[in-house]
Scaffold this motif. Structure first.
Motif, PDB file in Angstrom:
ATOM      1  N   MET A 163     -35.486 -29.915  11.001  1.00 31.65           N
ATOM      2  CA  MET A 163     -34.439 -29.119  11.646  1.00 31.65           C
ATOM      3  C   MET A 163     -34.115 -27.873  10.821  1.00 31.65           C
ATOM      4  N   ILE A 164     -34.012 -28.040   9.511  1.00 29.40           N
ATOM      5  CA  ILE A 164     -33.685 -26.909   8.630  1.00 29.40           C
ATOM      6  C   ILE A 164     -34.794 -25.856   8.687  1.00 29.40           C
ATOM      7  N   CYS A 165     -36.058 -26.289   8.584  1.00 29.99           N
ATOM      8  CA  CYS A 165     -37.190 -25.344   8.647  1.00 29.99           C
ATOM      9  C   CYS A 165     -37.208 -24.605   9.977  1.00 29.99           C
ATOM     10  N   ALA A 166     -36.992 -25.328  11.072  1.00 31.02           N
ATOM     11  CA  ALA A 166     -37.018 -24.704  12.402  1.00 31.02           C
ATOM     12  C   ALA A 166     -35.919 -23.667  12.539  1.00 31.02           C
ATOM     13  N   VAL A 167     -34.739 -23.977  12.058  1.00 28.12           N
ATOM     14  CA  VAL A 167     -33.605 -23.052  12.135  1.00 28.12           C
ATOM     15  C   VAL A 167     -33.881 -21.791  11.325  1.00 28.12           C
ATOM     16  N   ILE A 168     -34.371 -21.950  10.093  1.00 28.92           N
ATOM     17  CA  ILE A 168     -34.633 -20.802   9.224  1.00 28.92           C
ATOM     18  C   ILE A 168     -35.707 -19.894   9.830  1.00 28.92           C
ATOM     19  N   VAL A 169     -36.812 -20.494  10.294  1.00 31.41           N
ATOM     20  CA  VAL A 169     -37.906 -19.704  10.872  1.00 31.41           C
ATOM     21  C   VAL A 169     -37.435 -18.969  12.124  1.00 31.41           C
ATOM     22  N   SER A 170     -36.703 -19.661  13.003  1.00 33.67           N
ATOM     23  CA  SER A 170     -36.268 -19.043  14.261  1.00 33.67           C
ATOM     24  C   SER A 170     -35.284 -17.903  14.011  1.00 33.67           C
ATOM     25  N   VAL A 171     -34.387 -18.065  13.054  1.00 27.52           N
ATOM     26  CA  VAL A 171     -33.416 -17.007  12.763  1.00 27.52           C
ATOM     27  C   VAL A 171     -34.111 -15.803  12.122  1.00 27.52           C
ATOM     28  N   ILE A 172     -35.089 -16.049  11.253  1.00 28.16           N
ATOM     29  CA  ILE A 172     -35.857 -14.936  10.665  1.00 28.16           C
ATOM     30  C   ILE A 172     -36.581 -14.156  11.757  1.00 28.16           C
ATOM     31  N   LEU A 173     -37.186 -14.859  12.714  1.00 23.35           N
ATOM     32  CA  LEU A 173     -37.856 -14.189  13.831  1.00 23.35           C
ATOM     33  C   LEU A 173     -36.863 -13.408  14.691  1.00 23.35           C
ATOM     34  N   MET A 174     -35.654 -13.968  14.878  1.00 23.18           N
ATOM     35  CA  MET A 174     -34.604 -13.253  15.603  1.00 23.18           C
ATOM     36  C   MET A 174     -34.235 -11.959  14.888  1.00 23.18           C
ATOM     37  N   LEU A 175     -34.135 -12.037  13.560  1.00 23.31           N
ATOM     38  CA  LEU A 175     -33.781 -10.863  12.769  1.00 23.31           C
ATOM     39  C   LEU A 175     -34.852  -9.784  12.894  1.00 23.31           C
ATOM     40  N   VAL A 176     -36.115 -10.187  12.873  1.00 24.77           N
ATOM     41  CA  VAL A 176     -37.225  -9.232  13.012  1.00 24.77           C
ATOM     42  C   VAL A 176     -37.219  -8.596  14.400  1.00 24.77           C
ATOM     43  N   ALA A 177     -36.916  -9.407  15.424  1.00 27.78           N
ATOM     44  CA  ALA A 177     -36.958  -8.915  16.803  1.00 27.78           C
ATOM     45  C   ALA A 177     -35.714  -8.134  17.197  1.00 27.78           C
ATOM     46  N   SER A 178     -34.625  -8.256  16.433  1.00 25.22           N
ATOM     47  CA  SER A 178     -33.352  -7.657  16.830  1.00 25.22           C
ATOM     48  C   SER A 178     -33.425  -6.138  16.905  1.00 25.22           C
ATOM     49  N   GLY A 179     -34.111  -5.503  15.945  1.00 26.64           N
ATOM     50  CA  GLY A 179     -34.214  -4.044  15.934  1.00 26.64           C
ATOM     51  C   GLY A 179     -34.941  -3.496  17.154  1.00 26.64           C
ATOM     52  N   PRO A 180     -36.194  -3.949  17.401  1.00 25.91           N
ATOM     53  CA  PRO A 180     -36.911  -3.468  18.591  1.00 25.91           C
ATOM     54  C   PRO A 180     -36.168  -3.758  19.894  1.00 25.91           C
ATOM     55  N   LEU A 181     -35.534  -4.935  20.003  1.00 27.13           N
ATOM     56  CA  LEU A 181     -34.800  -5.268  21.228  1.00 27.13           C
ATOM     57  C   LEU A 181     -33.614  -4.329  21.421  1.00 27.13           C
ATOM     58  N   ALA A 182     -32.885  -4.063  20.340  1.00 22.99           N
ATOM     59  CA  ALA A 182     -31.727  -3.164  20.433  1.00 22.99           C
ATOM     60  C   ALA A 182     -32.164  -1.760  20.839  1.00 22.99           C
TER      61      ALA A 182
END
Length: 248
Positions: A163-182
């Motif tokens: 659960m911890i690994c999945a949360v960390i990886v998914s949030v990092i991917l969200m952070l990477v995608a946030s700029g292009p999406l915005a």
């Protein structure tokens, strides 16, 4: 340590991890859209910092909830009943978060359709106030989305390291995608209205979930994908007309 080594050597654990990462990313899309819309209202030099703080807050909140799993399980226990309908702390959080999301989406839609005349205030003070208010709103919704995300993770696997690994990886991917999406949302104003419509729908679903009416998430994401596909065709048609207009 022995449990971690056992999980690393287990193909089933890797499948569970990948499945959970995908689920966390899907569940994080609505959070990411909300963050993008809010931060796009800030001065350009403050947007990246606001996104980082907001999404970083989501990571901290989810890890904190994971560290308090025994409390999280207790959040689903009924604390009172109204007309025979039982409510837990989870239900209350979902209803409150849904109401906030409906209010925020409705306010933003109204502002987009009929913008108000802003009062004259000191620009520096306005920037500080807007930045602080944006962070507070992002963190408030992070709590709701994080609760939904972690409860999903708990239901999919009993192993905390996964659960911890999945949360960390998914949030990092969200952070990477946030700029292009915005940037995409900013460059395509019609997408903003579509995204606000999604947030309005998600807010209503959170309220319904809090009252015990569970709508399968597949229906929601299918509707979002269909609407996004229609908007993509509209964007393509507009670009084609613009290109033909420039040629003539």
């Amino acid at each position: 340590m022995e449990e971690i080594l056992t999980l690393v050597a287990s193909p089933a654990a890797w499948i569970a991890l990948l499945t959970l990462i995908v689920m966390e990313i899907v569940l994080g899309i609505d959070n990411l859209v909300f963050v993008s819309i809010l931060t796009n209202k800030l001065p350009e030099e403050n947007r990246a910092r606001a996104r980082t703080i907001g999404i970083g807050g989501a990571l901290i909140m989810r890890l904190l909830l994971l560290s308090l799993l025994f409390v999280l399980v207790g959040l689903t226990d009924p604390i009172f009943a109204v007309f025979g309908e039982e409510f837990s702390w989870r239900d209350i959080i979902l209803i409150a978060g849904g109401l906030f999301l409906v209010w925020k989406a409705t306010t933003e839609i109204h502002h987009s359709v009929d913008p108000d005349v802003e009062e004259e205030i000191d620009p520096k003070r306005a920037v500080v106030m807007n930045f602080g208010l944006t962070i507070v709103q992002i963190l408030a919704l992070d709590l709701v989305f994080s609760l939904d995300s972690i409860l999903t993770a708990v239901g999919m696997t009993p192993h905390l390291p996964i659960m911890i690994c999945a949360v960390i990886v998914s949030v990092i991917l969200m952070l990477v995608a946030s700029g292009p999406l915005a940037r995409f949302i900013e460059q395509n104003p019609t997408v903003v209205m579509l995204a606000l419509g999604f947030l309005l729908m998600i807010g209503m679903l959170l309220i319904a979930d809090g009252f015990g009416v569970h709508v399968p998430k597949g229906y929601v994401y299918a509707a979002m994908a269909f609407s996004g596909g229609v908007e993509a065709l509209n964007m393509l048609a507009r670009r084609t007309r613009k290109r033909k207009g420039q040629m003539h």
